[in-house]
Design a protein around this motif. Structure first.
Motif, PDB file in Angstrom:
ATOM      1  N   LEU A  96      34.222 111.302  72.600  1.00 47.20           N
ATOM      2  CA  LEU A  96      34.257 109.648  72.634  1.00 47.20           C
ATOM      3  C   LEU A  96      35.459 109.048  71.125  1.00 47.20           C
ATOM      4  CD1 LEU A  96      30.029 109.566  71.414  1.00 47.20           C
ATOM      5  CD2 LEU A  96      31.374 109.136  73.483  1.00 47.20           C
ATOM      6  N   GLN A  97      35.780 107.530  71.413  1.00 53.66           N
ATOM      7  CA  GLN A  97      36.980 107.674  70.240  1.00 53.66           C
ATOM      8  C   GLN A  97      36.014 106.707  69.744  1.00 53.66           C
ATOM      9  OE1 GLN A  97      40.879 105.635  71.116  1.00 53.66           O
ATOM     10  NE2 GLN A  97      39.306 103.117  70.593  1.00 53.66           N
ATOM     11  N   ILE A  98      35.926 106.820  67.983  1.00 48.55           N
ATOM     12  CA  ILE A  98      35.143 106.245  66.973  1.00 48.55           C
ATOM     13  C   ILE A  98      35.997 106.261  65.873  1.00 48.55           C
ATOM     14  CG2 ILE A  98      32.777 106.755  65.329  1.00 48.55           C
ATOM     15  CD1 ILE A  98      31.866 108.665  67.824  1.00 48.55           C
ATOM     16  N   ASN A 154      36.552 110.975  53.801  1.00 45.91           N
ATOM     17  CA  ASN A 154      36.777 112.296  54.278  1.00 45.91           C
ATOM     18  C   ASN A 154      36.449 113.080  55.028  1.00 45.91           C
ATOM     19  OD1 ASN A 154      34.028 111.554  54.379  1.00 45.91           O
ATOM     20  ND2 ASN A 154      33.077 113.404  53.856  1.00 45.91           N
ATOM     21  N   VAL A 155      37.291 111.954  56.455  1.00 49.62           N
ATOM     22  CA  VAL A 155      36.745 112.515  58.103  1.00 49.62           C
ATOM     23  C   VAL A 155      38.425 113.157  57.807  1.00 49.62           C
ATOM     24  CG1 VAL A 155      37.555 110.112  58.570  1.00 49.62           C
ATOM     25  CG2 VAL A 155      36.321 111.895  59.436  1.00 49.62           C
ATOM     26  N   LYS A 156      38.516 114.360  59.127  1.00 49.25           N
ATOM     27  CA  LYS A 156      39.525 115.139  59.565  1.00 49.25           C
ATOM     28  C   LYS A 156      39.597 115.573  60.360  1.00 49.25           C
ATOM     29  CE  LYS A 156      38.733 118.689  55.917  1.00 49.25           C
ATOM     30  NZ  LYS A 156      38.329 118.886  54.440  1.00 49.25           N
ATOM     31  N   GLU A 157      40.234 116.244  60.948  1.00 47.86           N
ATOM     32  CA  GLU A 157      40.274 116.786  62.121  1.00 47.86           C
ATOM     33  C   GLU A 157      38.970 118.369  61.884  1.00 47.86           C
ATOM     34  OE1 GLU A 157      43.772 118.116  64.591  1.00 47.86           O
ATOM     35  OE2 GLU A 157      44.115 115.926  64.175  1.00 47.86           O
ATOM     36  N   SER A 158      38.523 118.975  62.942  1.00 50.22           N
ATOM     37  CA  SER A 158      38.237 119.843  63.195  1.00 50.22           C
ATOM     38  C   SER A 158      35.928 119.747  62.584  1.00 50.22           C
ATOM     39  CB  SER A 158      38.712 121.256  63.337  1.00 50.22           C
ATOM     40  OG  SER A 158      38.793 121.694  61.698  1.00 50.22           O
ATOM     41  N   VAL A 159      36.013 118.824  61.788  1.00 48.05           N
ATOM     42  CA  VAL A 159      35.111 118.734  61.114  1.00 48.05           C
ATOM     43  C   VAL A 159      33.204 118.943  62.023  1.00 48.05           C
ATOM     44  CG1 VAL A 159      35.686 118.641  58.782  1.00 48.05           C
ATOM     45  CG2 VAL A 159      35.072 117.088  60.237  1.00 48.05           C
ATOM     46  N   LEU A 160      32.784 119.440  61.437  1.00 48.61           N
ATOM     47  CA  LEU A 160      31.148 119.054  61.902  1.00 48.61           C
ATOM     48  C   LEU A 160      30.577 117.944  61.699  1.00 48.61           C
ATOM     49  CD1 LEU A 160      29.987 122.712  63.419  1.00 48.61           C
ATOM     50  CD2 LEU A 160      30.560 120.922  65.246  1.00 48.61           C
ATOM     51  N   LEU A 219      16.194 109.492  65.416  1.00 40.70           N
ATOM     52  CA  LEU A 219      17.528 109.962  64.484  1.00 40.70           C
ATOM     53  C   LEU A 219      17.108 110.463  66.157  1.00 40.70           C
ATOM     54  CD1 LEU A 219      17.289 112.873  61.242  1.00 40.70           C
ATOM     55  CD2 LEU A 219      18.766 110.989  62.131  1.00 40.70           C
ATOM     56  N   ASN A 220      16.878 109.944  66.938  1.00 46.74           N
ATOM     57  CA  ASN A 220      17.620 109.610  68.466  1.00 46.74           C
ATOM     58  C   ASN A 220      18.665 109.534  68.723  1.00 46.74           C
ATOM     59  OD1 ASN A 220      14.122 110.682  69.478  1.00 46.74           O
ATOM     60  ND2 ASN A 220      13.909 108.230  69.601  1.00 46.74           N
ATOM     61  N   ASN A 221      19.642 109.841  70.054  1.00 48.31           N
ATOM     62  CA  ASN A 221      20.368 109.829  69.888  1.00 48.31           C
ATOM     63  C   ASN A 221      21.601 110.029  68.746  1.00 48.31           C
ATOM     64  OD1 ASN A 221      21.060 108.576  72.332  1.00 48.31           O
ATOM     65  ND2 ASN A 221      19.849 106.978  71.623  1.00 48.31           N
ATOM     66  N   VAL A 222      21.269 110.943  67.526  1.00 50.01           N
ATOM     67  CA  VAL A 222      22.133 111.418  66.641  1.00 50.01           C
ATOM     68  C   VAL A 222      22.223 112.680  66.955  1.00 50.01           C
ATOM     69  CG1 VAL A 222      22.520 111.696  64.361  1.00 50.01           C
ATOM     70  CG2 VAL A 222      21.614 109.672  65.176  1.00 50.01           C
ATOM     71  N   VAL A 223      23.564 113.435  67.177  1.00 54.33           N
ATOM     72  CA  VAL A 223      24.377 114.409  67.210  1.00 54.33           C
ATOM     73  C   VAL A 223      24.872 114.683  66.766  1.00 54.33           C
ATOM     74  CG1 VAL A 223      23.458 114.059  70.201  1.00 54.33           C
ATOM     75  CG2 VAL A 223      25.391 113.766  69.094  1.00 54.33           C
ATOM     76  N   VAL A 224      25.366 115.958  66.879  1.00 48.47           N
ATOM     77  CA  VAL A 224      26.610 116.668  66.088  1.00 48.47           C
ATOM     78  C   VAL A 224      27.536 116.928  66.588  1.00 48.47           C
ATOM     79  CG1 VAL A 224      27.272 118.901  65.240  1.00 48.47           C
ATOM     80  CG2 VAL A 224      24.766 118.965  64.706  1.00 48.47           C
ATOM     81  N   GLY A 225      28.620 115.865  65.944  1.00 55.58           N
ATOM     82  CA  GLY A 225      30.214 115.388  66.997  1.00 55.58           C
ATOM     83  C   GLY A 225      31.013 116.494  66.058  1.00 55.58           C
ATOM     84  N   LYS A 226      32.159 116.707  67.154  1.00 58.74           N
ATOM     85  CA  LYS A 226      33.237 117.914  66.311  1.00 58.74           C
ATOM     86  C   LYS A 226      33.960 116.991  66.556  1.00 58.74           C
ATOM     87  CE  LYS A 226      35.708 121.702  65.917  1.00 58.74           C
ATOM     88  NZ  LYS A 226      35.378 123.234  66.489  1.00 58.74           N
ATOM     89  N   VAL A 227      35.100 116.975  65.711  1.00 59.93           N
ATOM     90  CA  VAL A 227      35.967 115.710  65.298  1.00 59.93           C
ATOM     91  C   VAL A 227      37.387 116.228  65.632  1.00 59.93           C
ATOM     92  CG1 VAL A 227      37.554 114.549  63.890  1.00 59.93           C
ATOM     93  CG2 VAL A 227      35.446 115.144  63.530  1.00 59.93           C
ATOM     94  N   CYS A 273      39.056 108.734  65.467  1.00 58.02           N
ATOM     95  CA  CYS A 273      38.884 109.912  65.846  1.00 58.02           C
ATOM     96  C   CYS A 273      38.585 109.662  67.096  1.00 58.02           C
ATOM     97  CB  CYS A 273      37.787 110.560  65.250  1.00 58.02           C
ATOM     98  SG  CYS A 273      37.598 110.191  63.366  1.00 58.02           S
ATOM     99  N   THR A 274      39.309 111.520  67.780  1.00 55.89           N
ATOM    100  CA  THR A 274      38.572 111.388  68.664  1.00 55.89           C
ATOM    101  C   THR A 274      37.164 112.747  68.477  1.00 55.89           C
ATOM    102  OG1 THR A 274      40.168 113.013  69.633  1.00 55.89           O
ATOM    103  CG2 THR A 274      39.919 110.610  70.844  1.00 55.89           C
ATOM    104  N   VAL A 275      36.013 112.342  69.710  1.00 58.95           N
ATOM    105  CA  VAL A 275      34.608 112.844  68.833  1.00 58.95           C
ATOM    106  C   VAL A 275      34.217 114.201  70.496  1.00 58.95           C
ATOM    107  CG1 VAL A 275      32.254 113.670  67.417  1.00 58.95           C
ATOM    108  CG2 VAL A 275      34.273 111.354  67.099  1.00 58.95           C
ATOM    109  N   ASP A 276      34.148 115.486  69.972  1.00 61.22           N
ATOM    110  CA  ASP A 276      33.538 115.840  71.342  1.00 61.22           C
ATOM    111  C   ASP A 276      31.466 115.623  70.943  1.00 61.22           C
ATOM    112  OD1 ASP A 276      31.933 117.609  72.713  1.00 61.22           O
ATOM    113  OD2 ASP A 276      33.168 119.818  72.332  1.00 61.22           O
ATOM    114  N   VAL A 277      31.186 115.120  71.750  1.00 63.77           N
ATOM    115  CA  VAL A 277      29.546 115.425  70.918  1.00 63.77           C
ATOM    116  C   VAL A 277      28.895 116.320  72.676  1.00 63.77           C
ATOM    117  CG1 VAL A 277      29.544 113.177  70.066  1.00 63.77           C
ATOM    118  CG2 VAL A 277      29.646 113.365  72.453  1.00 63.77           C
ATOM    119  N   GLY A 278      29.757 116.751  73.086  1.00 65.49           N
ATOM    120  CA  GLY A 278      28.923 118.170  73.824  1.00 65.49           C
ATOM    121  C   GLY A 278      28.875 117.531  75.183  1.00 65.49           C
TER     122      GLY A 278
END
Lengths: 342, 796
Positions: free
Chosen positions: B75-77, B83-89, B42-50, B65-70
């Motif tokens: 990031l563009q992913i 079930n992906v949608k805006e503002s989920v973690l 799980l190295n390099n796996v972080v919480v991201g906000k869509v 999607c664009t995702v905030d990884v802190g």
């Protein structure tokens, strides 16, 4: 014609014949023809009778001189021919020394015994005596005297083959230690090699039959330092002067304190390799100070005597020493394996 | 024993790396088999906000999607989950993450660049018990708030290292988190912070719910119980599931998990009964009676062995004490009232019952190794404390504690000087005190004398040597010096038996033999295959009561089956010729020593095949072996059933058969899968050594000339020549220096059924030149004995 002329003629012919000679055999014929009883010189000597008394001595001298000369010529030729013939013979006798031949089998003792003998040499040179005991052993000696009473859980670790309730196949050579303590007064310094048995199925690292060598020292002033000194000497004798020991705390019912002993990996000399799994150390044996309870059960007063004991698995150190990956090879007796040992 | 390092850290700080921790624990006597970091994938796996999520221009199911990884730019992913949608973690595997399915790289999906992956539960290898929605379809969407960039390992409790401890047999007190925490605090020099146990109780009285009777306090020295009412069965919290997961246990429900958690933490196996299933709430601890049966938790039906210790109610057995509960009183979703059992059972009894029934459980294993009666109450109350914490029910006031004979802590007085001496290391008394106190011993130091009270959970301390070990392992085994043995040195060396064996081995290896070893076991079948006479002693073996199989049925009475197997392996393995020997012990099935042990003796068996493996070569080896021991045996035909009837000889000395040599009988060879001629020699080493004569003084070389005479004797073809030569030697006495056979002739000239045997005899006297007269007298003697004993005539 006079004698002188005759001799000159004989000499000339002899020279000619000698010059053309190739073999010592033919030389013998020439020699007989000139110097033999019926040879030309003998003929001349016989003819001396026809000469006057005044002529005779001079003629005789001439003939004798000629005989000396001729003999020298022949001997000289003979030496040359003999040397030539010897040279010829030696030339003909030459072998192709690179031609391969089947070798007789070298023969070798079993690798386990080879290693055992090295270990024994080491300990006997330190004054240890070799003691042996029965492989089918009383429960009393194999377990009870060693602080492993009936139903002790540590007995399970040594899955035991039973003959009946009181007789087992010994699970270690420790009963020999117990027997020695019961029968001999300290100082005791023994090593006990031998076959031991545990109910393990056969695989690459397990076998229901294997070999151990254990050691026991009992005296009035024995410390854990003496144990380490003894094992240091063993490690250096067997594997080289740069080999060190590392003691780790452990537990055995018959010793207290107890230790597992690692040796500097003799493959990489401590740098870390496959054999030692990168640690630089190899676990080789277990040891400790003889538990006072064991001394007491074996009739020795623990307030007077102390001692140490150690146990080495011969299969393990043999496999490490020769890089044997599968224990079964040791018991199959296949010559393709055994012929590699010397 | 696998334990979460985070769990240990709750009770003792570990201010060093896992590797350093492992090494320090090993060097202080707590074995560690290895450590494993749980979150390595799980190295390099972080919480991201869509932040944004739009449909992919060239796909009907992909989203861009664009995702905030802190950190940095979002990031563009590209993501395919429905079930992906805006503002989920969500968990985001950044480039370089090494997931179970492979390494994440920068990619292009239908023309759109993607810098990572939004993940589902299975994609990041998180088991469902660690996170409830992990098993749902599509992306794992976090229910809680986390800052973008938070590493996910910690969320799942996988930011943890599992330590695999190898606890020594004398330290059952270390088979739990508290135990290893105690050692950890001592090894690290950090503070031990075990929890203070307080239980909040509701109303009522335990005696209105339950009653316990123990009929045998030998087998059950302590039985304690608490009751919990209004039980609220449900899932356990994440932290508890995570600790259980690290230990390799599955989460079941809060009540069962509490019993397992407490067992792992305190080392005390616990059991929870559904009180409504226990008749009249009355538990009886007693031995099983004849004919009783039990259905265990795992649904299996057992007949109970007599004397097995049972937990019963008024209807009968409900569980095997300390081994496994019964199905009857199992906790279910509907359970309302429970009884927690925490007890101590006799380890031998548990061991025997567990063996007899073939059931081994975590609980039985712990009881077999020893669970202290002294600490039972700590575990029981700890369970109740956690019931409080999880609000899993209401603890009923009162406790049942049947403990008639409380364990007392070990008290002993030791000498510091003796301890130092035994250890070989000088440790100051104050230092000893400090070490022991760190290990929770109570110590009173009085000069050289130390009065010690061991902590109650230490059942292994009862003598000074034990204290020596405690001191030494914390002073450091590295301090043990390397000193040489002092005092009287024994003579040392190998004993006579070993030296004898060495001599034989060195001779045989010199003759090209390889030593082999086979097991000391044989099967009855392999003895039968030798075709021995029915009354042959070798049929009677010492039998093993608990063999692993046919091959370990009994102890060998002969080395033959092993050697024949080795020969077969070699011949079938393509080894064209060879010489092997096995020197090993055989066991008499009938004869016993004074101690009642089977008589054991070391025997030698040779096996040869191919070139150099013919009868005469092998017999020659054996003769030479005997000659080197100073034995000149008589050689006679033998009658071993496993050997070729016409090609076998026994070597006898003073009436004892020292060895048998012969070619293996083709029928026996076939049974051992040997298809070529092999020659076997069996040497009775004890007999050989008993008859051996040591090397004496030498004779000077005879100065008088020898006389040689040849004779040819015509005798019956079946007459063995050996005895004839022996007789001639005897008749001629010491004037006959040697007799050698140089020719055997059969043919018309000597008559049908006859042979002419030619010997060369050499005569010599030590003190004079033999006269013609003396020689002819000796020759006459030779002829006379040949005629009289063997009907052999001088060939004319």
């Amino acid at each position: 014609m006079g004698i002188r002329e005759d001799l000159e003629a004989i000499g000339a012919q002899l020279k000619e014949e000698l010059a053309s000679l190739e073999m010592t055999k033919a030389l013998e014929e020439v020699k007989v023809k000139v110097l033999g009883k019926k040879g030309t010189l003998s003929g001349l000597l016989r003819s001396l009778g026809q000469l006057s008394a005044e002529e005779r001595p001079a003629a005789g001298q001439l003939i004798n001189k000629a005989k000396e000369d001729f003999t020298a010529w022949i001997e000289e030729k003979q030496a040359i021919l003999e040397a030539k013939e010897k040279e010829e013979r030696l030339r003909k006798e030459a072998l192709d020394v690179t031609e391969p031949r089947d070798l007789p089998c070298e023969g070798a003792e079993h690798p386990i015994n080879a290693v055992l003998n090295q270990v024994l040499d080491c300990f006997t040179s330190m004054g240890f005596e070799v003691a042996e005991g029965p492989q089918i052993e009383l429960d009393h000696y194999n377990f009870e005297l060693l602080n492993l009473p009936k139903n002790h859980p540590a007995r399970d670790a040594q899955d035991t083959f039973y003959v009946d309730d009181n007789i087992v196949l010994r699970t270690h050579t420790s009963p020999v230690q117990a027997r020695t303590m019961l029968s001999k007064k300290p100082p005791i310094r023994i090593v006990c090699p031998g076959r031991v048995f545990r109910a393990d199925e056969v695989d690459a690292t397990h076998s229901p039959v294997f070999h151990q060598i254990e050691g026991l020292v009992i005296d009035k002033d024995v410390t854990m330092g003496d144990l380490r000194g003894t094992l240091d000497a063993f490690a250096k004798r067997l594997y080289g002067d740069d080999i060190e020991t590392r003691f780790r705390p452990s537990f055995f019912p018959f010793t207290e304190p107890s230790a597992e002993v690692d040796l500097t990996c003799f493959n990489c000399h401590g740098k870390g390799c496959k054999v030692c799994k990168g640690t630089g150390w190899i676990e080789v044996l277990g040891c400790g100070m003889v538990n006072p309870k064991v001394l007491e059960m074996c009739g020795l007063d623990p307030s007077v005597y102390s001692g140490f004991a150690f146990g080495i698995g011969l299969e393990r150190i043999t496999m490490l020493r020769y890089g044997i990956k599968d224990m079964r090879l040791l018991y199959e007796g296949d010559l393709r394996f055994l012929r590699q040992f010397r | 024993m696998k334990v979460s390092m985070n769990w240990i850290k709750k009770y003792a700080d570990i201010p060093v790396s896992a590797a350093e921790y492992e090494s320090r624990m090993i060097m202080t006597g707590t074995g560690v088999e290895g450590t494993e970091y749980l979150g390595s994938h799980l190295n390099n796996v972080v919480v991201g906000k869509v932040l944004t999520c739009v449909n992919h221009p060239d796909s009907d199911h992909l989203h861009v999607c664009t995702v905030d990884v802190g950190e940095g730019e979002p990031l563009q992913i590209v993501c395919g989950a429905p079930n992906v949608k805006e503002s989920v973690l969500v968990p985001v595997a950044k480039i370089g993450a090494e997931l179970p399915g492979g390494t994440i790289k920068k990619g292009k999906l239908r023309g759109v660049e993607s810098f990572g992956m939004l993940c589902s539960g299975p994609e990041i290898g998180v088991p469902v018990e660690l996170y409830p929605s992990v098993g749902d379809a599509g992306l794992l969407i976090f229910n809680e708030e986390y800052a973008p960039g938070t590493p996910v390992a910690g969320i799942f409790g996988l930011d943890d290292t599992v330590v695999d401890f190898e606890i020594l047999a004398n330290r059952p007190d270390c088979l739990c988190v508290w135990g290893v925490s105690r050692e950890t605090a001592a090894a690290m020099g950090t503070e031990l912070k075990l929890p203070e146990i307080t239980v909040k109780e509701a109303d009522g009285n335990i005696n209105d719910y339950a009653k316990v009777d123990v009929t045998d306090f030998e087998l059950c020295p302590r039985y304690a119980a608490k009751v919990v009412k209004n039980v609220r069965i449900g899932p356990s919290p994440a932290w508890m599931r995570q600790y259980l997961h690290a230990a390799g246990m599955r989460s079941i429900n809060n009540i069962v998990d509490i019993t397992n958690f407490v067992m792992l933490e305190t080392g005390h196996p616990m059991h929870a009964f559904d009180l409504s299933k226990v008749k009249n709430g009355h538990i009886i601890v007693r031995k099983a009676e004849k004919g009783e049966t039990l259905t265990t938790l795992d649904g299996k039906h057992y007949d109970l062995p007599e004397n097995a210790l049972m937990i019963c109610d008024e209807n009968g057995p409900t569980g095997l004490a300390g081994i496994m509960g019964g199905e009857e009183s199992e906790i279910t979703e509907n359970t309302k009232e429970i009884l927690f059992e925490c007890a101590s059972f006799d380890r031998t009894s548990i061991r025997l019952t567990s063996r007899a029934m073939g059931i081994r459980t975590e609980s039985s294993g712990r009881f077999e190794r020893g669970v202290s009666a002294a600490t039972v109450m700590d575990a029981l109350l700890r369970a109740c404390q956690i019931v409080n914490e999880l609000d899993a029910g209401d603890v009923v006031p009162g406790v049942i504690d049947l403990y008639p004979d409380p364990v007392k802590p070990a008290e002993l007085t030791v000498s510091c000087k003796r301890i130092s001496h035994r250890a070989g290391v000088d440790v100051a008394p104050e230092k000893m005190k400090e070490i022991l106190e760190k290990l929770l011993f109570k110590v009173e130091l009085n000069g050289d004398e130390m009065k010690i009270t061991a902590p109650i959970f230490r059942q292994d301390i009862d003598q000074e040597a034990d204290i020596c070990e405690e001191v030494l392992r914390y002073a450091g085994y590295d301090l043990i010096p390397s000193t040489r043995l002092r005092g009287e040195t024994p003579m040392g060396g190998k004993n006579t038996t070993l030296r004898n064996r060495d001599r034989i081995c060195s001779f045989l290896t010199g003759e090209g033999f390889y030593e082999t070893m086979t097991f000391s076991f044989i099967s009855h079948k392999s003895i039968e295959q030798l075709g021995l006479d029915a009354d042959d002693k070798r049929h009677s073996c010492v039998s093993i009561r608990n063999p692993l199989g046919e091959d370990t049925q009994c102890m060998r009475t002969t080395l033959l089956p092993g050697v024949l197997k080795t020969l077969s392996t070699n011949i079938n393995g393509g080894n064209e010729n060879g010489r092997i020997y096995e020197m090993g012990d055989v066991f008499d099935g009938i004869e016993r020593t004074g101690e009642g042990l089977p008589v054991q003796s070391t025997m030698l068996t040779l096996g040869c095949w191919g070139e150099g493996g013919d009868f005469f070569s092998v017999r020659g080896i054996v003769e030479m072996l005997l000659k080197r021991e100073g034995i000149k045996p008589e050689i006679l035909p033998a009658d071993e059933k496993y050997l070729h009837p016409g090609r076998q000889a026994k070597l006898i000395y003073e009436g004892n058969v020292l060895a048998t040599v012969g070619e293996l009988h083709p029928d026996i060879a076939a049974k051992f899968d040997i298809d070529s001629r092999v020659c076997i020699a069996e040497v009775n080493l004890p007999q050989v050594f008993a008859n051996a004569t040591p090397m004496g003084t030498v004779k000077s070389i005879a100065r008088f000339p020898a006389v040689s005479r040849d004779i040819a004797l015509v005798m019956a073809d079946e007459q063995p020549v050996g005895p004839v030569m022996v007789a001639i030697e005897k008749a001629c006495g010491k004037m006959l220096e040697s007799i050698r056979l140089f020719d055997i002739f059969r043919g018309i000239q000597v008559g049908e059924g006859k042979k002419s045997v030619a010997f060369s005899l050499i005569f010599r006297a030590e003190d004079h030149t033999l006269t013609e007269e003396e020689i002819s007298r000796l020759m006459k003697k030779a002829l006379k004995v040949s005629k009289e004993q063997f009907d052999a005539e001088l060939r004319s």
